[in-house]
Scaffold this active site. Structure first.
Site, mmCIF file in Angstrom:
data_model
loop_
_atom_site.group_PDB
_atom_site.id
_atom_site.type_symbol
_atom_site.label_atom_id
_atom_site.label_comp_id
_atom_site.label_asym_id
_atom_site.label_seq_id
_atom_site.Cartn_x
_atom_site.Cartn_y
_atom_site.Cartn_z
ATOM 1 C CE LYS A 1 -1.372 27.013 -4.326
ATOM 2 N NZ LYS A 1 -0.742 27.985 -3.471
ATOM 3 C CG ASP B 1 -1.231 16.020 -1.006
ATOM 4 O OD1 ASP B 1 -1.917 16.595 -1.785
ATOM 5 O OD2 ASP B 1 -0.839 16.388 -0.066
ATOM 6 C CG ASP C 1 -2.060 1.153 1.202
ATOM 7 O OD1 ASP C 1 -2.471 1.464 0.272
ATOM 8 O OD2 ASP C 1 -2.282 1.641 2.296
ATOM 9 C CG ASN D 1 9.915 10.601 -1.651
ATOM 10 O OD1 ASN D 1 8.942 10.489 -2.344
ATOM 11 N ND2 ASN D 1 10.721 11.728 -1.805
#
Length: 209
Positions: free
Chosen positions: A122, A118, A40, A92
């Protein structure tokens, strides 16, 4: 279960997150390291995997998350429950996924989920999104034929972009475009809250050819 409060958004391109994570010793992490593995990516607080690991003891589960306090808390919950088929790793995913995948016991990765990542709305921030072509290539190299990738988001644009990235990779096929139901036996907290508010969830499933 106590809950740690952390920042909702973490920039994966910041200097702090540019050192790839070192994979753990899987023989020490899992009681049965050769069981099929569910990965996941962006597991958040980890409660989805916490329930999945109890629901499917014949699988191992690995959650990757960039917010270290959440990883520490999730591993604490895992330890409290004595789960030996679950592990959370602070990393990361955009620079750590390949070495992690390369370190796994051969042929164990069978299922990948990327849920409600996320959105980075923008335009100048969209390069921070987790599903990049390199990540798709890494998963294509690691998954065996028949391995699956399940994607979902409550933002249609993000779901479509994730789907496009996997569709563009010739290693993956897509049996159906949008899924009306979640094929997983457990739903995330975000999915539950989105549906409770009457909002749509956009889901896709890809299969490694």
């Amino acid at each position: 279960m106590s809950v740690v409060r952390v920042r909702e958004h973490v920039n994966p391109l910041s200097k702090k997150y540019q050192t790839p994570a070192s994979p753990p010793d899987w023989q020490k992490v899992y009681a049965l390291p050769d069981q099929p593995l569910h990965l996941d990516i962006g597991c958040g607080r980890g409660r989805f995997l916490l329930e999945m690991a109890q629901c499917q003891p014949g699988w191992n589960f690995l959650g990757l998350e960039i917010r270290e306090p959440l990883v520490n808390q999730a591993n604490h919950w895992r330890n409290e429950l004595g789960l030996v088929n679950l592990y959370y790793l602070f990393c990361n995913a955009n620079n750590s996924l390949r070495p992690i995948l390369n370190s796994l016991p051969t042929g164990t990765l069978q299922r990948v989920t990327i849920q409600f990542p996320d959105p980075w709305f923008k335009r100048k921030h969209q390069k921070r999104r987790v599903v990049q072509p390199e990540l798709v290539n890494d998963l294509a190299s690691a998954l065996p034929s028949g391995g699956v990738v399940f994607l979902q988001s409550d933002v249609e644009e993000v779901a479509m972009e994730m789907g496009d990235r996997f569709s563009e990779n010739p290693a993956f096929s897509q049996p159906n475009h949008w899924l009306t139901e979640n094929p997983m036996p457990i739903s995330t907290e975000r999915e539950q809250s989105t549906l409770k508010r009457g909002k749509p969830v956009y889901r896709m499933l890809f299969v490694r050819k």
